[in-house]
Design a protein around this motif. Structure first.
Motif, PDB file in Angstrom:
ATOM      1  N   THR A 193       0.761  -1.326   0.109  1.00  0.00           N
ATOM      2  CA  THR A 193       0.087   0.149   0.059  1.00  0.00           C
ATOM      3  C   THR A 193       0.846   1.247  -0.088  1.00  0.00           C
ATOM      4  O   THR A 193       0.617   2.153  -0.767  1.00  0.00           O
TER       5      THR A 193
ATOM      6  N   ASN B 231       1.293   3.124  -5.502  1.00  0.00           N
ATOM      7  CA  ASN B 231       0.078   2.362  -5.586  1.00  0.00           C
ATOM      8  C   ASN B 231      -1.205   3.762  -5.608  1.00  0.00           C
ATOM      9  O   ASN B 231      -0.981   4.565  -4.925  1.00  0.00           O
ATOM     10  N   PRO B 232      -1.937   3.393  -6.444  1.00  0.00           N
ATOM     11  CA  PRO B 232      -3.076   4.315  -6.499  1.00  0.00           C
ATOM     12  C   PRO B 232      -3.768   4.572  -5.523  1.00  0.00           C
ATOM     13  O   PRO B 232      -4.376   5.668  -5.204  1.00  0.00           O
ATOM     14  N   ALA B 233      -3.735   3.613  -4.220  1.00  0.00           N
ATOM     15  CA  ALA B 233      -4.622   3.997  -3.015  1.00  0.00           C
ATOM     16  C   ALA B 233      -4.255   5.047  -2.272  1.00  0.00           C
ATOM     17  O   ALA B 233      -4.942   5.734  -1.566  1.00  0.00           O
TER      18      ALA B 233
END
Lengths: 305, 210
Positions: free
Chosen positions: B33, B38-40
């Motif tokens: 994450t 990470n696009p999150a």
């Protein structure tokens, strides 16, 4: 018997809300539950297209502007035990639905003789949508794996927090929460702490002010997942929500990308009806099972016996 | 409020009662994450913040990923006297050394006691053509039983005996034999290289590989 209300929305448009709602409705109906789908997309409702039904003048417009009760607007579908209420497709230029009328809609929906009422909401942070979303028993948030969609999902979260904090009178006005969020964002860079800690410190609050989110957490679903990375994204978003806001969300699962979906929309036959024995319908079955309450499972058990 | 520290369980987002493998899974998830792009974390955490988060995650895993340190950590937090931010990996590690003393290694004395005999000593030094028989002689001169030699070299007496008899039927593959001979020569204080080379060439002739 009160119906359980589930609301489905998303931060970004076109991620498959209507597809998800219709599929979930069909899955629940297959599980022998009486299901009503209410199409509440103000910008052009089309759940009837997914279900292969014809446009009807009996729709939500009559509830909001002609004072007809909700129970008279319910239409059949081709699927047994599944019913739908069409959205406003012919309410051009009408005023926004009022807060009172929306509350009345939720109240009437709850008192219908159904097991589940699914609200297919429109995209974004319209206050009418947020009202329904906030009142629902299960809140489902749909997202896809592109950065654009994730960005909008977080904006939705922030908006929803603003809305619900003012709604539950923890903080008086929306402007105040907005300022808080802005201040939090600036300060956050200097040390790691969450929005909840920030609010607690600022307003000297005790206890769990985000209790309302934890009791029945917002359920996140990743739609059209194409890789392992997309599947894991849900866990990552969950972690970020805990670290940044200190809000616990629930990663309900993912729906794999399936070419059959757009094909079936073109044919106007819902994919779970056209291809009932696929991986996709299995995924919906898992999600429906996970979401449904203890009560539902005992009902199902009786039916099986 | 500047640097409010969470406890390690909060950082990895696991319950204090979780099983050890759940810690590992949580750590791996947290690492994906907050590392890379990470696009999150897009629009929520900056790169710098993510890096800081990653450091916290690594430290948390150093403690929780280790059963012993985790037990110590639980004990510290459980008393309620210590706050999470008073504990770090370094302090825990230092304390673990006090609580769980490193067990002394079971050592076998490699001291060999024997009577020095100049004549035999010279004889052994002059041998350039070693075989099992010579090895046996050297061993007997140094007053080592097969069992004692086995305890030092960690080679079973059975193999050592076979080595001295040069019995291919009781010996493993060539590479192992080579290793054994080297070890024995070392313990007996012989010229390792000379012993191994000559012994092996003889042994190879015996088994017909040369």
């Amino acid at each position: 018997m009160a119906a359980e209300i589930w609301a489905i929305t998303s931060g970004k448009g076109g991620v498959g809300k209507t597809f998800f709602t219709s599929s979930l409705g069909i899955t629940l109906a297959k599980l022998n539950q009486k299901v009503l789908i209410i199409d509440f997309d103000k910008t052009g409702a089309n759940i009837h297209t997914h279900l292969g039904c014809k446009l009807s003048e009996t729709n939500l417009r009559q509830f909001f502007y002609e004072e007809k009760p909700l129970s008279e607007l319910i239409l059949n579908t081709n699927i047994p035990k599944l019913f739908h209420v069409q959205g406003f497709w012919d309410a051009w230029g009408s005023p926004e639905p009022t807060f009172e009328a929306t509350q009345r809609l939720i109240f009437e929906a709850r008192n219908l003789n159904f097991d589940f009422v699914l609200f297919d909401l429109g995209t974004g942070v319209d206050s009418t949508y947020l009202n329904i979303f906030h009142a629902a028993d299960e809140r489902i948030l749909l997202a896809q794996s592109e950065p654009t969609c994730i960005e909008k999902t977080y904006r939705f979260f922030e908006n929803y927090i603003c809305f619900s904090l003012t709604d539950s009178k923890i903080i008086q006005s929306v402007e105040e929460v907005q300022n808080d969020l802005r201040e939090f964002r600036r300060k956050q860079n200097k040390g790691n702490f969450s929005f909840r800690d920030f609010l607690k410190e600022k307003y000297n609050l005790n206890g769990n002010i985000f209790n309302q989110y934890h009791r029945t957490p917002i359920r996140l679903v990743i739609n059209s997942s194409r890789s392992r990375l997309d599947q894991d994204l849900g866990y990552s978003i969950k972690s970020v929500c805990i670290k940044y806001f200190d809000i616990e969300i629930d990663y309900l699962g993912y729906i794999d990308y399936d070419n059959a979906v757009w094909h079936s929309i073109k044919e106007k036959v819902q994919v779970l009806i056209a291809k009932p024995f696929t991986h996709l319908s299995g995924q919906f079955l898992t999600i429906a099972r996970q979401l449904s309450s203890h009560n539902f499972q005992s009902n199902l058990f009786k039916e099986v016996i | 409020m500047e640097t409010l520290q969470y406890n390690y369980y909060d950082i990895l987002e696991v319950s204090p009662f979780c099983a050890q493998h759940e810690v590992t899974t949580a750590y791996e998830r947290a690492k994906t994450t907050y590392s890379g792009d990470n696009p999150a974390i897009y629009t929520i955490f900056t790169d710098e913040e993510a890096r800081e988060m990653l450091n916290m995650i690594e430290e948390a895993f150093l403690v929780l990923g280790n059963k012993m340190l985790r037990a110590l950590y639980d004990e510290k937090l459980g008393t309620g006297k210590t706050k999470a931010h008073d504990v770090s990996f370094e302090t825990l590690q230092a304390q673990s050394k006090i609580v769980f003393k490193e067990s002394p290694k079971r050592s076998v004395s490699t001291q060999i006691e024997y009577e020095v005999d100049a004549q035999i000593e010279n004889q052994l030094n002059s041998i350039s053509d070693w075989s099992g028989e010579e090895l046996k002689k050297a061993r007997e001169y140094k007053k080592l039983s097969l069992e004692k030699l086995s305890a030092i070299t960690k080679v079973t007496p059975f193999y050592l005996n076979a080595l001295e008899e040069m019995n291919p039927e009781h010996l493993p593959a060539l590479v192992f034999v080579r290793g054994y001979v080297g070890q024995v020569a070392k313990v007996l204080g012989l010229k390792e290289k000379v012993v191994v080379e000559s012994y092996m060439s003889k042994y190879k002739v015996k088994i017909g590989k040369k």
